[in-house]
Enzyme design. Sequence first.
Site, PDB file in Angstrom:
ATOM      1  N   ARG A 134     -10.177 -12.503 -17.132  1.00  0.00           N
ATOM      2  CA  ARG A 134      -9.509 -13.807 -17.157  1.00  0.00           C
ATOM      3  C   ARG A 134     -10.191 -14.710 -16.138  1.00  0.00           C
ATOM      4  NH1 ARG A 134      -3.308 -13.946 -15.503  1.00  0.00           N
ATOM      5  NH2 ARG A 134      -4.109 -13.614 -13.413  1.00  0.00           N
TER       6      ARG A 134
ATOM      7  N   HIS B 224       0.812  -1.214   0.000  1.00  0.00           N
ATOM      8  CA  HIS B 224       0.000   0.000   0.000  1.00  0.00           C
ATOM      9  C   HIS B 224       0.845   1.263   0.000  1.00  0.00           C
ATOM     10  CE1 HIS B 224      -3.700  -2.352   1.396  1.00  0.00           C
ATOM     11  NE2 HIS B 224      -3.660  -2.221   0.097  1.00  0.00           N
TER      12      HIS B 224
ATOM     13  N   GLU C 111       0.932 -18.390 -22.311  1.00  0.00           N
ATOM     14  CA  GLU C 111       1.943 -18.247 -21.257  1.00  0.00           C
ATOM     15  C   GLU C 111       2.662 -19.557 -20.971  1.00  0.00           C
ATOM     16  OE1 GLU C 111       0.015 -16.726 -17.730  1.00  0.00           O
ATOM     17  OE2 GLU C 111      -1.775 -17.922 -18.060  1.00  0.00           O
TER      18      GLU C 111
ATOM     19  N   ARG D 266       9.687 -17.236 -11.263  1.00  0.00           N
ATOM     20  CA  ARG D 266       9.549 -15.779 -11.318  1.00  0.00           C
ATOM     21  C   ARG D 266       9.637 -15.114  -9.943  1.00  0.00           C
ATOM     22  NH1 ARG D 266       3.301 -15.201 -13.404  1.00  0.00           N
ATOM     23  NH2 ARG D 266       3.124 -13.282 -12.237  1.00  0.00           N
TER      24      ARG D 266
ATOM     25  N   ASN E  84       4.969 -12.873 -18.068  1.00  0.00           N
ATOM     26  CA  ASN E  84       5.503 -13.171 -16.727  1.00  0.00           C
ATOM     27  C   ASN E  84       5.690 -14.678 -16.577  1.00  0.00           C
ATOM     28  OD1 ASN E  84       4.955 -10.483 -16.493  1.00  0.00           O
ATOM     29  ND2 ASN E  84       3.155 -10.742 -15.192  1.00  0.00           N
TER      30      ASN E  84
HETATM   31  C1  PEP Z   1       1.510 -13.379 -17.047  1.00  0.00           C
HETATM   32  O1  PEP Z   1       1.777 -14.536 -16.704  1.00  0.00           O
HETATM   33  O2  PEP Z   1       2.222 -12.689 -17.783  1.00  0.00           O
HETATM   34  C2  PEP Z   1       0.268 -12.721 -16.558  1.00  0.00           C
HETATM   35  C3  PEP Z   1      -0.127 -11.559 -17.015  1.00  0.00           C
HETATM   36  O3  PEP Z   1      -0.436 -13.363 -15.597  1.00  0.00           O
HETATM   37  P1  PEP Z   1      -0.035 -13.384 -14.046  1.00  0.00           P
HETATM   38  O4  PEP Z   1       1.071 -12.393 -13.853  1.00  0.00           O
HETATM   39  O5  PEP Z   1      -1.302 -13.026 -13.333  1.00  0.00           O
HETATM   40  O6  PEP Z   1       0.377 -14.807 -13.871  1.00  0.00           O
HETATM   41 MG    MG Z   2       0.288 -15.822 -15.792  1.00  0.00          MG
END
Ligand code: PEP
Ligand code: MG
Length: 575
Positions: A334, A191, A433, A467, A456
């Site tokens: 989504r 925040h 992805e 990640r 991501n």
């Molecule tokens: C991604 O994987 O790039 C994505 C947008 O989804 P999230 O970051 O919610 O996994």
């Molecule tokens: Mg994702």
Amino acid sequence: MTLKMTGTAASNGVGIAPVYIVDKPNLSFEKQRISDSSAEIERFKDALLAISDELKGIKEAAAEKLSKDELAIFDVHIEILNDPEMFNQVVTRIRSQRINAETAFEEVISRVIREFESMTGNKYMQERATDFASIRDQVLAKLEGKSLPNLQTLDHPVIVVAHMIGPSDTSQMNAKFVKGIVTEVGGRTSHAAIMARSLQIPAIVGCKGIAHQAKNGERAIVDGFSGTTIVEPTPNQVKHYQQIASQYAAERLEWAKLVDSPSLTKDGQQLTISANIGSSNDILAAVDNGADEIGLFRTEFLYMKSEHLPTEEEQLQAYKEAVESLGGRTLVVRTLDIGGDKPLTFMPLPHELNPFLGYRAIRISLDRPQMFRTQLRSLIRASQFGRINIMFPMITTLEELQAAKKIYYEERKKLRQDYPKIGANIKLGIMIEVPLAALYAERLAKEVDFFSIGTNDLIQYCFAADRGNASVSYLYQPLNPPFLKLIAHIIKSGHQHNTTVAMCGEMAGDRLALPLLMGMGLDEYSMSATSILRTRSMMKGLNIKECQQLYQRAVTECETATQVHDLVEKWLIAH
Ligand code: PEP
Ligand code: MG
């Protein structure tokens, strides 16, 4: 002596001013036996009530300064204070163990904090721990009759340095005097970071040790672009950063002019720049920052916040509210991307050794179709109130996609018995992805109206690098040439079948990736709201043909991400 420290860049900009350490009083206390538990419970109740009133007062006073989003953070804290479960647990401890309120409360809230902190794969949930920690400090200070620092009384420019700051601290800050914020804990979505961005104060979070190493009154520079803090800088460093600060101020004035403009390239092609959101609370900021659409509505927070599986009616309300506040813009929703690292309180999932390779997203939806059907029904129904598109996360195989579509069409058919044309405008898409889906994009494109590339996850799977693991973060390389080729392959495959191609991973808002993605022909760029105007402004200066040439050079002349990085940097300077 000059001291340079790094943390996470949380709010853009550069601030230069003397350090002001926010000193919290010592909140340690003794565990004590009490004789009158009723009086102790009253004392605890009075403390909660007093803080709740104070927060309401601060919220009211800040109403002009903050947006609906930021004000909602106070409601979250008031909600925590009024949580009957927490209250009952504390009261039971005071009564049964005859201990003082401080001890009972600390035991209860520390357990909650630890639970949130342990969700290491889920930044959003992990950062909620700071909300509880802020409440803990406020309650303990009240019980002990101590007062927490008050930033309202500042009357000269400062860089606020603290271990942690809560929303009540940030709301009291006067942006006129607070030139920068550096905290030891927190991430980009804490925040403190959200508030700093909206107040447009340069900020760095997660700068470990800063509150001990910097001293009150020492001059400091906060570089909110890179996450660097410099204490006692050299005159040259000051001069350098003063230039960056004035250049950024001028740029921001220019960007603000583009809030109502279309997202056009230099040669007049219209593209789409949209926002990623986690709840309808984020919509205002998206619209204020000129989003063309909402390119990703992450629905998992709707489920994670809830103590039960959200019903069809509850979800309908949430999606309806979101799409109605968009003034005709499209909302891409989504379906549930839960699992492994993102837990649900009402649906315990088995512990997994490799949660990112496990039971998550569409895999859970197909395995528990009832839950999936409820979500799809509420989305189809919500589409009567605005433009809603639906996309499925983590699709790997053609069979998964076909199974998800089958369920979608079955639910639509059932709803059409009562509402004949319902859902006619919904477009269906998938997140790309998973590497296999990327490689098979030409076939998957035949099945859907749009792709949204989730870089991501796609990067973590392509580079085999978690990640959330800082030790392998050097492998987050969106500019790596073979990875760029994979993105280009997805875009080309989509276009062969008239499938629109969007990107909603962080790469979409990456300054250096932008010309390359434009060169590949990406249609839609979905990013955090605060990156939109900068991207639109940059796009306005870029010509598609030249971007195509740049992309070709990147994948023919370069062999590493660093080489692409340098090539694009030089190219941008020359443009
Ligand atoms: C991604 O994987 O790039 C994505 C947008 O989804 P999230 O970051 O919610 O996994
Ligand atoms: Mg994702």
